[in-house]
Design a protein around this motif. Sequence first.
Motif, mmCIF file in Angstrom:
data_model
loop_
_atom_site.group_PDB
_atom_site.id
_atom_site.type_symbol
_atom_site.label_atom_id
_atom_site.label_comp_id
_atom_site.label_asym_id
_atom_site.label_seq_id
_atom_site.Cartn_x
_atom_site.Cartn_y
_atom_site.Cartn_z
ATOM 1 N N LEU A 28 0.829 -1.206 0.000
ATOM 2 C CA LEU A 28 0.000 0.000 0.000
ATOM 3 C C LEU A 28 0.866 1.259 0.000
ATOM 4 N N SER A 29 1.937 1.256 0.760
ATOM 5 C CA SER A 29 2.827 2.420 0.774
ATOM 6 C C SER A 29 3.381 2.694 -0.618
ATOM 7 N N GLY A 30 3.721 1.623 -1.343
ATOM 8 C CA GLY A 30 4.209 1.794 -2.709
ATOM 9 C C GLY A 30 3.179 2.415 -3.620
ATOM 10 N N GLU A 31 1.932 1.962 -3.500
ATOM 11 C CA GLU A 31 0.861 2.520 -4.338
ATOM 12 C C GLU A 31 0.625 3.996 -4.023
ATOM 13 N N LEU A 32 0.667 4.348 -2.754
ATOM 14 C CA LEU A 32 0.428 5.737 -2.368
ATOM 15 C C LEU A 32 1.600 6.638 -2.748
ATOM 16 N N ARG A 33 2.811 6.107 -2.706
ATOM 17 C CA ARG A 33 3.964 6.906 -3.148
ATOM 18 C C ARG A 33 3.846 7.237 -4.630
ATOM 19 N N LYS A 34 3.339 6.305 -5.415
ATOM 20 C CA LYS A 34 3.137 6.572 -6.846
ATOM 21 C C LYS A 34 2.204 7.756 -7.060
ATOM 22 N N ALA A 35 1.291 7.952 -6.114
ATOM 23 C CA ALA A 35 0.328 9.047 -6.237
ATOM 24 C C ALA A 35 0.834 10.332 -5.597
ATOM 25 N N GLY A 36 2.081 10.320 -5.113
ATOM 26 C CA GLY A 36 2.670 11.535 -4.567
ATOM 27 C C GLY A 36 2.621 11.668 -3.062
ATOM 28 N N TYR A 37 2.107 10.682 -2.364
ATOM 29 C CA TYR A 37 2.047 10.735 -0.908
ATOM 30 C C TYR A 37 3.353 10.225 -0.295
ATOM 31 N N LEU A 53 -0.247 2.964 9.833
ATOM 32 C CA LEU A 53 0.295 3.594 8.629
ATOM 33 C C LEU A 53 -0.358 4.963 8.489
ATOM 34 N N VAL A 54 0.463 6.021 8.524
ATOM 35 C CA VAL A 54 -0.031 7.396 8.510
ATOM 36 C C VAL A 54 0.350 8.035 7.177
ATOM 37 N N VAL A 55 -0.638 8.621 6.520
ATOM 38 C CA VAL A 55 -0.427 9.236 5.206
ATOM 39 C C VAL A 55 -0.879 10.688 5.296
ATOM 40 N N GLY A 56 0.070 11.598 5.393
ATOM 41 C CA GLY A 56 -0.240 13.003 5.599
ATOM 42 C C GLY A 56 0.213 13.443 6.976
ATOM 43 N N ASP A 57 -0.088 14.683 7.320
ATOM 44 C CA ASP A 57 0.355 15.263 8.591
ATOM 45 C C ASP A 57 -0.837 15.443 9.527
ATOM 46 N N PRO A 58 -0.957 14.621 10.571
ATOM 47 C CA PRO A 58 -2.097 14.747 11.481
ATOM 48 C C PRO A 58 -2.071 16.030 12.310
ATOM 49 N N GLU A 59 -0.932 16.711 12.359
ATOM 50 C CA GLU A 59 -0.835 17.943 13.143
ATOM 51 C C GLU A 59 -1.407 19.142 12.391
ATOM 52 N N THR A 60 -1.418 19.097 11.067
ATOM 53 C CA THR A 60 -1.886 20.250 10.283
ATOM 54 C C THR A 60 -3.153 19.970 9.489
ATOM 55 N N LEU A 168 -5.749 19.854 -2.535
ATOM 56 C CA LEU A 168 -6.472 19.597 -1.291
ATOM 57 C C LEU A 168 -5.804 18.531 -0.423
ATOM 58 N N SER A 169 -4.789 17.874 -0.958
ATOM 59 C CA SER A 169 -4.236 16.702 -0.288
ATOM 60 C C SER A 169 -3.654 17.016 1.087
ATOM 61 N N GLU A 170 -3.169 18.242 1.285
ATOM 62 C CA GLU A 170 -2.587 18.576 2.584
ATOM 63 C C GLU A 170 -3.647 18.841 3.648
ATOM 64 N N LYS A 171 -4.896 18.962 3.239
ATOM 65 C CA LYS A 171 -5.967 19.232 4.202
ATOM 66 C C LYS A 171 -6.465 17.982 4.914
ATOM 67 N N VAL A 172 -6.084 16.815 4.393
ATOM 68 C CA VAL A 172 -6.589 15.571 4.959
ATOM 69 C C VAL A 172 -5.434 14.633 5.260
ATOM 70 N N CYS A 173 -5.566 13.914 6.360
ATOM 71 C CA CYS A 173 -4.593 12.886 6.729
ATOM 72 C C CYS A 173 -5.326 11.552 6.775
ATOM 73 N N PHE A 174 -4.729 10.520 6.192
ATOM 74 C CA PHE A 174 -5.312 9.183 6.180
ATOM 75 C C PHE A 174 -4.509 8.291 7.133
ATOM 76 N N VAL A 175 -5.203 7.612 8.013
ATOM 77 C CA VAL A 175 -4.523 6.754 8.987
ATOM 78 C C VAL A 175 -5.135 5.361 8.954
ATOM 79 N N PHE A 176 -4.292 4.370 8.736
ATOM 80 C CA PHE A 176 -4.705 2.970 8.733
ATOM 81 C C PHE A 176 -4.288 2.370 10.079
#
Length: 309
Positions: A28-37, A53-60, A168-176
């Motif tokens: 999954l990390s590989g797939e998300l890196r392909k999309a720029g995460y 697995l955290v994708v994005g910045d939960p602080e911002t 908009l990607s920096e506005k949301v954080c995805f956490v698995f």
Amino acid sequence: MTEASRKILESFQIRKSKNQKAEFRGWLSGELRKAGYVPKEEPHSGLIPGCNLVVGDPETAEVICTAHYDTCAVMPVPNFITPRNMAWYLLYQLALVGAIFAFAAAVEVAVIFAFDPPPMVAVLAMEAAVFFCLWWLMFGPANRRTANDNTSGVVTLVETALSMPEELSEKVCFVFFDNEEKGLFGSAAFAKTHRKAKNGTLLLNFNCVGDGNSLQFFPAPGLKKDAAALQRLKAAFAGDGEKTVEVVRGFGFYPSDQRHFRLGAGVCALKKNRVFGYYMDKIHTGKDTVLDGENIRILRDGIVRLVTR
């Protein structure tokens, strides 16, 4: 549905052992890196160690979207949940407990008749039977069918991440989250590490959103007091045709990872009948095979609208 989501359904429905989880996170990390995460693994120790697995910045991030990726042991009966009817929920849970003790009593009787042991040995056999059932709940053989619980939540996050406009990607954080099935340990570790996420950020937890025509949001007490946030949720998520969406403002409970967060909301898909009201069935068994793509689309589009506003 994206190719990544189809791959999860075809190859990654079992995510129970340490190796299975690590393999899934790596892919999954590989797939998300392909999309720029830039995915980041956050291991946690303690009684039940694991790795979120955290994708994005939960602080911002303005919104945190979560789903547990670990899967459960296969059970002979489903985990039956009625989030808006406590009486039926408790009756079912009591029936499960009663079944465990009935099994243990049957083991005790069988030992007595087969071996005529001292009384203490028979009691130990009964206790061993109870502990076996509890062990099975947490560490038994993996359920191989997890379309709804919780491949549907994982796919919701993946579909949303891969369709989110770059601006908009920096506005949301995805956490698995890991280890929801063993006691919400992954989300507890995340809340302990990220205090802002715990106390001040809107968090949507998607758990079992694939099977049912009623998509319901169960806000935590803190979120229920925030009228503006509730209205924002209601405006962002809309039903379509047979599908309905509801932000539950009255009584309702949903036992999942959002309980650790003040502004959390648990999101699930429910069915309805005259006896139980809204309910969820089939999960934790081999019958957990339904993942309605329309549910995922509604939630994906709603998350995008939510962070656009």
